[in-house]
Design an enzyme around this catalytic site. Sequence first.
Site, short mmCIF file in Angstrom:
data_model
loop_
_atom_site.label_atom_id
_atom_site.label_comp_id
_atom_site.label_asym_id
_atom_site.label_seq_id
_atom_site.Cartn_x
_atom_site.Cartn_y
_atom_site.Cartn_z
N THR A 100 0.83 -1.21 0.00
CA THR A 100 0.00 0.00 0.00
C THR A 100 0.86 1.25 0.00
OG1 THR A 100 -0.10 0.28 2.39
CG2 THR A 100 -1.72 -1.22 1.41
N CYS A 101 0.18 2.40 -0.12
CA CYS A 101 0.90 3.67 -0.19
C CYS A 101 1.28 4.21 1.19
CB CYS A 101 0.04 4.71 -0.89
SG CYS A 101 -0.29 4.26 -2.59
N ASP A 102 0.92 3.50 2.24
CA ASP A 102 1.15 4.03 3.59
C ASP A 102 2.50 3.58 4.15
OD1 ASP A 102 0.97 5.07 6.08
OD2 ASP A 102 -0.91 4.08 6.62
#
Length: 390
Positions: free
Chosen positions: A329-331
């Site tokens: 994910t982008c986190d």
Amino acid sequence: MPGRKVIIGASDRESAFYEDLATRYGTPLLVLDRQRLIAQYRRLQRALPDVDLYYAIKALPYVAVLQTLNEVGAGFDVASSGELDLLVDLKVSGRRTIHTHPVKRDSDIRDALRFGSTTFVIDNASELNKLQPYRGRVGVLLRVSFRSESAVVDLSRKFGCLEEEIPDIVREAERLGIHIRGLSFHVGSQCGDAGRHVEAIQRCAQRMQEVNAFARAPLATLDIGGGFPADYALEGLDIEAFCQPIRKTLAELPADWHILAEPGRYLVAPAVTSITRVIGKSLRGDIPWYYLDDGVYGSYSGQIFDHARYPLQVLRDGPTKPSVLAGPTCDSIDIIAEDIALPELETGDLVIGHQMGAYTAATRTRFNLLPDARFVVIDHGNQESDAVGG
Ligand SMILES: Cc1ncc(COP(=O)(O)O)c(C=O)c1O
């Protein structure tokens, strides 16, 4: 929580096994080994021979898991109508279920009764009012709080009455015409020390004897909850030895008491293996970062919610250096392992997560709308069915 176990390299046979599954089904995968699940159930049964085991569905709520445990005669600990729904097609008798959520809506009670489930857990007097309309049809277990420092997840902070409250709650139940059959507790999940079970059993037994001196119908059921640990360190945890003091303490209870347990983690953790693929790599400073197609928003969610550190394995061998394994994910929180000694990996390599059955798929999210790991069932190492979803 001790450090994480990392396995570098694999036998040709092991590599071929994982590569074959990844090629057939794609990645990410969660692979359930039915025989391993059955073996865990039988081991715990042998370690606690006079205890009826109710699998805590919340740990890994998949039909294939329930079906397998149903075949070997397990009961089921249900905490919601959604969990109950999974049992409908399996034709499990309601008598083999207990509803253990201490706080229920009327619809939860009605759904459970319709299913034939009659044992409900409560932990306060106000919950009795919800059961009062159904008083002739329900038997109640009163959950008692035992805080635990040796468990990784303390489950008595949110639920469980104080020991001193037991007599008043039993009297209130009698006034409302509800039968309290006994007590229950949960010493906390991933409990490192059976001494917590022993102490809770002894204290509950004492309280039950005290209540039985005045109660109209005696308390004669004791539910010793879950907490039986998974072997995240891969040290060959001996459940027989872990349970020995529990067995000894239970043997001192009156012979006609009914003893049950609600194991989740111990049964399913080792039965499931995660297979992920490296989908990208970069050097950040001089630290190699490897991005996988599964992470803490997915199958590794237990690293956040359950404080677990799953044993990891890479199939490639070679000199190692401190590296990072990150999720897709982008986190930035989506990091599975930092400062982990790994050989240089390539995009396309597989990374294996062991002991990944408990509180993994159960707590994942769909952040970034990335696909869930596909759930595949194998039996004796052969693909048996591809159970995607529930
Ligand atoms: C009421 C109840 N019973 C059983 C369990 C299963 O516990 P474990 O996975 O530690 O065996 C849980 C876990 O959250 C629980 O809340």
